[in-house]
Write an enzyme that holds these catalytic residues in place. Sequence first.
Site: not given
Length: 452
Positions: A15, A43, A48, A51, A99, A178-179, A182, A199, A262, A303, A341, A435, A440
């Site tokens: 960002g 990231c 990201c 990972k 970067y 999710y972390i 994953e 928990r 978290g 974030d 995702a 197909h 589909e």
Amino acid sequence: MTFDYDLFVIGGGSGGVRAARIAASEGGAKVALAEEFRMGGTCVIRGCVPKKLMVFASGFSQMMEDGKSYGWDIRQNGFDWPKFKTHLETELDRLEAAYRRNAQNAGVTIYDSRAVLKDAHTVVLADGQTVSAKHILIATGGYPFVPDLPGRDLAMTSNEIFLQEELPKSILIVGGGYIACEFACILNGLGVEVTQFYRGAQILNGFDEEVRGHIGESMIDSGVSLSLGCDVMEMEQQDQGIWVKATSGKDRHYDAVLYATGRMPNTTGLGLEDLGVKLGRRGEILVDEWSQTSVPSIYAVGDVTDRINLTPVAIREGHAFADTVFGGKKVKADHTCVPGAVFTQPEYGYVGMTEEEARKDHSIEVYATAFKPMKTAFAGRSDRVLFKLIVDAETRKVLGCHIVAEGAAELIQLAAIAVKMGATKENFDRTVAVHPTIAEELVTMRTPVRTA
């Protein structure tokens, strides 16, 4: 008043770098950026990108097993973590350099230093140098949270997992987001004995309930030992490894413990509160729709604002800020219907509402199907994919699309375009199926499985 810069950005993640580049290259601003660790932020350096490369690496074990069923004579000698780690570090170095180069090519001055706020227009670098700017943008991201408990220093987080010299033989992963999920799948795929404590009653809190159950069962079937309603009471280093005392009574030793409970906005020690910048309950910077804080010259994106904590959203926020403040056009970042995702195995791709969210304000029809995909069914595996559409019964608009399958992240990116455009169920139905594909199913589900 004369300033050293038109814009000073604190934070060299996605960002912050996007905002700096656009302000300099398209807005003609004199821009500087300070990053205390490595360019690229969470990231690129510890999130990201590494990972996802680990996701790719972990998937080959099952892929090679499947290959045998397709007639390939494949012999496995195990996973070489040091070789992968060396290659990973080389790739991250390349991305960090890109970067840095892209920002500098746009005319951005980079300070490899921590920066904190002195006043509404001044930052202080770690060496004591002060720099003034007409506008200041905070883009410092977040950091992993580890609760205060005996032995907490023995735990690693997602920041450190890429730095290990060797993989542990066994690991406890604490968390159900999710972390955590994953990395449970990644390490399981790399041959580590994985135990996961959460928990709550089901993993992936906040996501679609049906999907949560589907992924939880898939993880258990793949070999992850998942204990729900369970947490850590204390940890202690012993000769046999890290001893973990569990609320469930399942005390044992592990080679490593990973906490993924978290992330918190990275605002501590920046001097924000002393200047009157309002923070939220979790320490997040409160901003308006233009990413402006309660102090007019100070903005924040990504974030650290705890809006939607996804890299593409941070990039959109940074770009919108630069367009608004330096580009002569008022642009708001759009936070509606953002796709995402979860890179479990199988992957989960989503866009729009969950079934539970949609039920609150809409009369809905739910179209869903779960089945064994051709590719893995032929290999004798029992895993199942899930496709789900949530439809407004009155307007017929598709309110949400959820896919759990190999490649779900790629599929949802395309489906998200239709959902974002306001496609109806009938638009999906009129689309001819490709197909044979698993996708589909998105255009062949004709009868709702339930209504509400």
